[in-house]
Design a protein around this motif. Structure first.
Motif, PDB file in Angstrom:
ATOM      1  N   ILE A   9      -3.105   7.405  -3.268  1.00  0.00           N
ATOM      2  CA  ILE A   9      -4.142   7.474  -2.238  1.00  0.00           C
ATOM      3  C   ILE A   9      -4.361   8.920  -1.785  1.00  0.00           C
ATOM      4  O   ILE A   9      -5.498   9.362  -1.591  1.00  0.00           O
ATOM      5  N   ALA A  10      -3.256   9.663  -1.657  1.00  0.00           N
ATOM      6  CA  ALA A  10      -3.384  11.058  -1.233  1.00  0.00           C
ATOM      7  C   ALA A  10      -4.228  11.842  -2.228  1.00  0.00           C
ATOM      8  O   ALA A  10      -4.998  12.730  -1.855  1.00  0.00           O
ATOM      9  N   ALA A  20      -8.427   4.302  -0.782  1.00  0.00           N
ATOM     10  CA  ALA A  20      -8.267   3.752   0.568  1.00  0.00           C
ATOM     11  C   ALA A  20      -9.566   3.135   1.062  1.00  0.00           C
ATOM     12  O   ALA A  20      -9.579   2.143   1.794  1.00  0.00           O
ATOM     13  N   VAL A  21     -10.654   3.733   0.623  1.00  0.00           N
ATOM     14  CA  VAL A  21     -11.968   3.232   1.058  1.00  0.00           C
ATOM     15  C   VAL A  21     -12.264   1.870   0.405  1.00  0.00           C
ATOM     16  O   VAL A  21     -12.770   0.957   1.051  1.00  0.00           O
ATOM     17  N   LEU A  22     -11.917   1.759  -0.865  1.00  0.00           N
ATOM     18  CA  LEU A  22     -12.307   0.557  -1.609  1.00  0.00           C
ATOM     19  C   LEU A  22     -11.291  -0.583  -1.562  1.00  0.00           C
ATOM     20  O   LEU A  22     -11.643  -1.749  -1.753  1.00  0.00           O
ATOM     21  N   MET A  23     -10.024  -0.255  -1.285  1.00  0.00           N
ATOM     22  CA  MET A  23      -9.006  -1.305  -1.417  1.00  0.00           C
ATOM     23  C   MET A  23      -9.210  -2.511  -0.488  1.00  0.00           C
ATOM     24  O   MET A  23      -8.919  -3.636  -0.880  1.00  0.00           O
ATOM     25  N   ILE A  71       0.841  -1.212   0.000  1.00  0.00           N
ATOM     26  CA  ILE A  71       0.000   0.000   0.000  1.00  0.00           C
ATOM     27  C   ILE A  71       0.872   1.256   0.000  1.00  0.00           C
ATOM     28  O   ILE A  71       0.611   2.225  -0.718  1.00  0.00           O
ATOM     29  N   SER A  72       1.950   1.209   0.796  1.00  0.00           N
ATOM     30  CA  SER A  72       2.776   2.419   0.943  1.00  0.00           C
ATOM     31  C   SER A  72       3.432   2.821  -0.381  1.00  0.00           C
ATOM     32  O   SER A  72       3.795   3.979  -0.568  1.00  0.00           O
ATOM     33  N   GLU A 100       1.219   5.564  -1.906  1.00  0.00           N
ATOM     34  CA  GLU A 100       0.753   6.655  -1.033  1.00  0.00           C
ATOM     35  C   GLU A 100       0.315   7.877  -1.831  1.00  0.00           C
ATOM     36  O   GLU A 100      -0.684   8.526  -1.501  1.00  0.00           O
ATOM     37  N   VAL A 130      -8.717   9.634  -2.356  1.00  0.00           N
ATOM     38  CA  VAL A 130      -8.921   8.942  -1.077  1.00  0.00           C
ATOM     39  C   VAL A 130      -9.864   7.749  -1.227  1.00  0.00           C
ATOM     40  O   VAL A 130      -9.804   6.788  -0.464  1.00  0.00           O
TER      41      VAL A 130
END
Lengths: 468, 468
Positions: free
Chosen positions: A329-330, A336-339, A322-323, A326, A333
């Protein structure tokens, strides 16, 4: 037996079921009350109708303090069978509480195979105590059984066998059975084992057939169709498998030279089957296979921690993936909700494939003949289910976040991850089995790592490429 | 039996194990080759040493096309036992291929309880075909068995019983056994059931004891200690439990009036125990309990889809929780990186507690007497393991993202989620069991939902409060 007859007379079959299988809370409460007021007579009366297996369950269900008091008060009524039925952890505790005299009387009542079963998991000093309590001949028998590897047929078998030479007829066999002192015969037996002059088993004869045949009939004419010889070194799991697969009732056990040295009966095989299943089911969930409900907090913590540590490692691996994204995702957003949805669906599909594969390996149904067909099936099922949920999630993504591109990304990632889940869920246990690792034990961690990493990577990577 | 003797002579015990339990690939290949070149003689010769259970496994492992050709070529050698051993899905396929004549001969060989077992899962038209093939008396027996509910003792029992009145002595019992025609006796039997004048069972006598006793001994003096009566309406899972708990070999089955109507033997109980375990293990993984390796892609997809749909629902619920904290994630992307760790650890800890609880419920070890102690234990274990991993993750958080506050947040969230996991993992299956839902079936989804929602909420909520 008395309790049964009473139950039949006073209760309908439905009530009886509860009465005879579940220690009802009333009985437990009454027993604990008798212990509390130190009323030995009352305790003995309440315990009398209970089977040893039920008494063992009772002891496992009450607190450690109550258990100690109960065992002390029950004292010389305590018999060996209760010890046999107890969970290992509780057994050690109870043996420590029993007086040496009660303990030695208790173990003397048991058959040698039950003593072996009881003794093999104990600490060494407790083993010593029990061996000393046995009579000379029993001690030798137990020690010999212990010389076979743990979890082998040699440990499981009883040494008392009823064998008959090939040339005997029915009359000779019956006369032999009548003349043999009770102590030299097994407590329960269902077959004669026919042996050749080298004492190699060659067939089984049921007592029913023996009893119904004329005295002059040669034993050879009465052999059963189904007959399996068990090597003493065989793993007990394979023994249980053979009993279940071939509907055996008892089977002769032979040493490395093929000579008859004992017999295994189906009730012991059934107990092993039950334990093996228990172990598989616990291991699949990341719990030590020996765990019981009566383990202490400390033992339970220790048994669960290693698996959680492994899981932490795999979770961190997923986080590293995930990182890498980043930035994406930034900016969006919604990723992040769906992953977690993609990872979770893959994890579940992988666990489904994995469990089916682990079971099939255990029952020897997954073999060289069908392994590719099964892998193909699992991948196809992943593809189809993946496609179904891809459509659903694509639509959810579009409606929720108003972005067709996002819907498209999650749909593709879903299909990819679920096909991979089918592949990993089947392939990983097969590989582990080939390299000699119990697939029930280790597959879960590997499969989840794969589905997490692939899930996050496919979804975030695709999103980064398409959306940014 | 011949194959056994040969195996013992030519192979060491280790080889023998592989030979007798696993259909080796060579044999399978040879059989398929014989089918391909239409060599019936060769096929029959290769199949001859195989047990019906192994032939059934073979049929399950090969492709549908090979199966059809093999069954047609094998033709009248095909016997009823193979049908009994086959997985349901394959069984229907095979029955459709068999000629009416072969089918009727095959089923006529079987005991009535095996016919019941074989027929109960079939489609109605196939049931009809088989019922028609039976002889009049057998058909009546099968139809009567089918009148008991599915999965009941009545379906499981064999109807042939050896019963003896209370007033008989050993000599009378033996004479009776000898005089009874073989067809009226069970194929295998290990006990006489003693009955009172109303035909209520009152005790069991083993054949071994009967054979060793003097003719004048009253049967009453030979009764076994352990004796359990099974009501015909009892669930087969409870029957299997009783056999395993009380080490029964056979047990009489009674109708609603308590009259003896049949007998269940341990081999059938063992098969049920095996099936019940299989069902539990599959259901815990979200797979339909009836799934087998030989299901088609279509059947497999259909069996797995519902559970994945449930999981999608819970995953979306977790995503909704995440979406509440979009602002926080947009500001601190590290939250998105770390949040799956909290959820995953909770999910795993919850699955551990859940599996132990589901097993304990199945083995009737989790009762009113110890339920609170177990819940307390699971929460404490969650607290301790949570604390351990909180420290680890706190440090990881600080090192990775250089933020002590982030380390503190993830540590607290971890402890909270793992205590909740212990509580939910134990409490949810107990509640489901109380309201009559199989805890193996439904607990997983609930527990994961709880640990996902609580995990994301605790971590992101705390982060929003502390970090922003």
């Amino acid at each position: 037996m008395l309790d049964q007859v009473e139950a039949t007379e006073t209760a309908s079959p439905e009530d009886e079921k509860d009465q005879s299988y579940l220690l009802d809370q009333k009985t437990v409460a009454a027993i604990l009350y008798a212990v509390e007021i130190d009323d030995r007579e009352q305790l003995v009366e309440l315990m009398e109708p209970l089977h040893a297996a039920d008494i063992a369950d009772l002891l496992e269900q009450i607190s450690s303090f109550e258990r100690m008091r109960l065992v002390r008060l029950y004292d010389r009524e305590f018999d060996g069978e209760i010890l046999s039925e107890l969970d290992e952890s509780i057994r050690e505790e109870v043996i420590a509480v029993l007086t040496p005299q009660v303990l030695s009387e208790a173990v003397r009542e048991l058959d040698s195979d039950d003593v072996v079963d009881l003794i093999e998991d104990l600490e060494e000093d407790q083993q010593e105590t029990i061996l000393k309590a046995l009579e000379e001949s029993d001690r030798a028998a137990v020690q010999q059984a212990l010389s076979w590897p743990e979890y082998s047929a040699g440990r499981l078998m009883q040494r008392e066998v009823v064998a008959a030479p090939e040339h005997w007829n029915v009359g000779q066999a019956i006369d032999y059975l009548r003349a043999t002192p009770e102590d030299d015969l097994p407590a329960q037996f269902y077959h004669l084992v026919m042996v050749d002059p080298r004492f190699h088993p060659v067939g089984n004869i049921t007592l029913g057939k023996l009893m119904r045949s004329k005295r002059a009939t040669p034993l050879k004419d009465l052999l059963e169709d189904t007959f399996r010889i068990i090597p003493a070194s065989q793993d007990e799991g394979d023994v249980a498998y053979a009993f279940n697969q071939y509907h055996l009732i008892s089977a002769p056990v032979v040493d490395d030279e093929g000579r008859l040295i004992g017999v295994i009966t189906i009730d012991d095989a059934m107990a092993v089957l039950d334990e093996e299943h228990e172990e598989d089911i616990l291991r699949l969930a990341g719990v030590d296979g020996e765990s019981t409900l009566s383990d202490s907090v400390r033992a339970t913590t220790r048994r669960r921690l290693p698996w959680l540590a492994v899981n932490l490692g795999t979770a961190i691996a997923a986080s590293i993936v995930i990182s890498l994204f980043e930035d994406a995702i930034a900016q969006v957003v919604a990723l992040a909700v769906l992953m977690p949805i993609v990872a979770s669906m893959g994890g579940n599909a992988g666990t489904q494939s994995l469990t089916v594969a682990v079971r099939a390996i255990a029952t020897k149904d997954l073999t060289g003949s069908n392994v590719w067909r099964v892998i193909r099936r699992e991948c196809l099922v992943g593809l189809i289910n993946g496609a179904v949920f891809a459509v659903v999630m694509g639509i959810v993504g579009i409606i929720w976040f108003g972005s067709p591109a996002l819907g498209y990304v999650i749909a593709v990632a879903m299909v990819v991850n679920m096909v991979v889940a089918g592949l990993a869920g089947t392939g990983i246990p097969i590989i582990l089995e080939r390299i000699g690792v119990d697939p029930a034990l280790a597959s879960g961690a590997f499969v989840t790592t794969v589905t997490d990493v692939v899930g996050f990577f496919a979804f975030l990577g695709l999103a980064a490429a398409v959306l940014l």
